[in-house]
Design a protein around this motif. Structure first.
Motif, PDB file in Angstrom:
ATOM      1  N   GLU A  95     -25.346 -16.634 -31.723  1.00 11.87           N
ATOM      2  CA  GLU A  95     -26.406 -16.206 -32.625  1.00 11.87           C
ATOM      3  C   GLU A  95     -26.419 -17.004 -33.925  1.00 11.87           C
ATOM      4  N   SER A 210     -26.665 -15.320 -22.452  1.00 13.94           N
ATOM      5  CA  SER A 210     -27.188 -15.237 -23.814  1.00 13.94           C
ATOM      6  C   SER A 210     -27.651 -16.604 -24.275  1.00 13.94           C
ATOM      7  N   ASP A 217     -33.863 -14.342 -25.397  1.00 18.77           N
ATOM      8  CA  ASP A 217     -33.057 -13.457 -24.555  1.00 18.77           C
ATOM      9  C   ASP A 217     -33.922 -12.470 -23.778  1.00 18.77           C
ATOM     10  N   GLU A 299     -28.918  -5.889 -23.224  1.00 19.18           N
ATOM     11  CA  GLU A 299     -28.666  -7.030 -22.351  1.00 19.18           C
ATOM     12  C   GLU A 299     -29.360  -6.811 -21.005  1.00 19.18           C
TER      13      GLU A 299
END
Length: 350
Positions: A95, A210, A217, A299
């Motif tokens: 990230e 990811s 995502d 996720e």
């Protein structure tokens, strides 16, 4: 706690969740006793490519990392979908990685011994179609020499390729390991065979978990090709007709089996492509239970688990495993989750 804190997979733990939502905590070796005669375990035997490539963007002279993330044509190692990053490596959280230099069709990249060209952008500045220049053999040799396994900051030490291959790894078509398969070893397979539990494999090109970008995502998982051998399809048919359960090892095995499922629950052998997400709204036709890692809400892997159990059960399971220090990520502890429909049809394991 993260997987890197305790790399010995033999010490891993298992949270078994039955169709009523009851939780049991076991050593992972307890997998042998959770299945019964007539059940069938199906695992993904894909080996993992060295899919992280560092190099230079020729037009700007800036450092880049390209993570191969999908096949343009299954099995063609000259064209891939790739996610691009700027300077840095896996030790920085995904990230927090800087963006790559602006990439445009026709841009050239020097990736160690490999030369590549951006063919097109795919609806996001960091997602591109990548064409490696040179023949198949040269590209494969360059990947072997220069590529590294894709990895994330929770495992700071560099991984070797053999660290991301499961014990049943066969064709190198996955971009990240089908990590639930790390729970398998020959002792466990022998114990299942002794109990009359069947075992079969399929090959599914597991994609990346990811991109580091929330918007990108949301497009995961990308389209993933798979191949289901005829003996595997036949074993599923036998297990179902005999009242046995089909237990998928990992989310990729679920995606392949459900993509190949016909309306009557039979599985078509052969090649195909798994597209889109499996979610709470998905009606599972084949898989009765899943062995998987510990995933977090949001996720795509966690969204798939919602096809097996309602949110209250999953929330309670996550709270429990967090309180007990279960290790997440691809080298961590496991959940075994049996879907509600199996209970409702009177097929709860004894």
């Amino acid at each position: 706690m993260i997987a890197a804190d305790a790399p010995d997979r033999r010490a891993a733990r298992l949270c078994a969740i039955d169709p009523t939502g009851r939780l049991r905590h076991l050593p992972r070796a307890g997998l042998a006793a959770l299945l019964r005669p007539g059940d069938l375990v199906v695992a993904n035997d894909a080996a993992t490519l060295p899919a992280s490539l560092h190099g230079l963007h020729a037009a700007s002279g800036r450092l880049v990392e390209l993570r191969l993330a999908g096949w343009v044509t299954a099995g063609d190692p000259t064209r891939f979908v790739a996610v691009a990053f700027g300077a840095g490596d896996h030790r920085t959280r995904t990230e927090d990685r800087p963006p790559p230099p602006p990439l445009a069709p026709g841009d050239h990249l020097a990736l160690g011994p490999l030369a590549a060209m951006v063919e097109r952008r795919l609806g996001h500045p960091r997602l591109v179609g990548l064409h490696f220049l040179g023949g198949r053999d040269a590209v494969l040799a360059g990947l072997a020499r220069h590529g590294r396994p894709i990895q994330y900051a929770h495992v700071p030490q560099p991984l070797a390729l053999w660290d991301v291959w499961t014990s049943i790894a066969a064709d190198p078509v996955a971009f990240e390991p089908p990590s639930a398969g790390f729970a398998l070893d020959w002792g466990l397979l022998a114990a299942w065979r002794k109990r009359g539990v069947g075992f079969a494999t399929l090959t599914h090109a597991a994609g990346i978990s990811s991109t580091g970008d929330p918007a990108l995502d949301q497009r995961l998982p990308f389209d993933e090709p798979y191949r289901i051998p005829q003996p595997t399809a036949a074993a599923i048919s036998r297990a179902k007709s005999g009242g046995g359960r089909v237990i998928a090892i990992g989310t990729t095995a679920v995606r392949a089996l459900e993509a190949a499922a016909q309306a009557d629950g039979r599985v078509r052998p052969g090649a195909g492509v798994a597209r889109g997400r499996i979610t709470a709204e998905t009606r599972l036709r084949v898989v009765d239970a899943i062995l998987t890692g510990v995933h977090q809400p949001g996720e795509s892997h966690f969204e798939l688990l919602r096809a097996f159990a309602d949110d209250a059960v999953l929330d309670r399971a996550l709270e429990t495993v967090a309180a007990q220090g279960y290790r997440a990520h691809e080298f961590g502890d496991c959940l075994m989750l049996e879907r509600r429909r199996a209970f409702e049809s009177g097929r709860l394991a004894s």
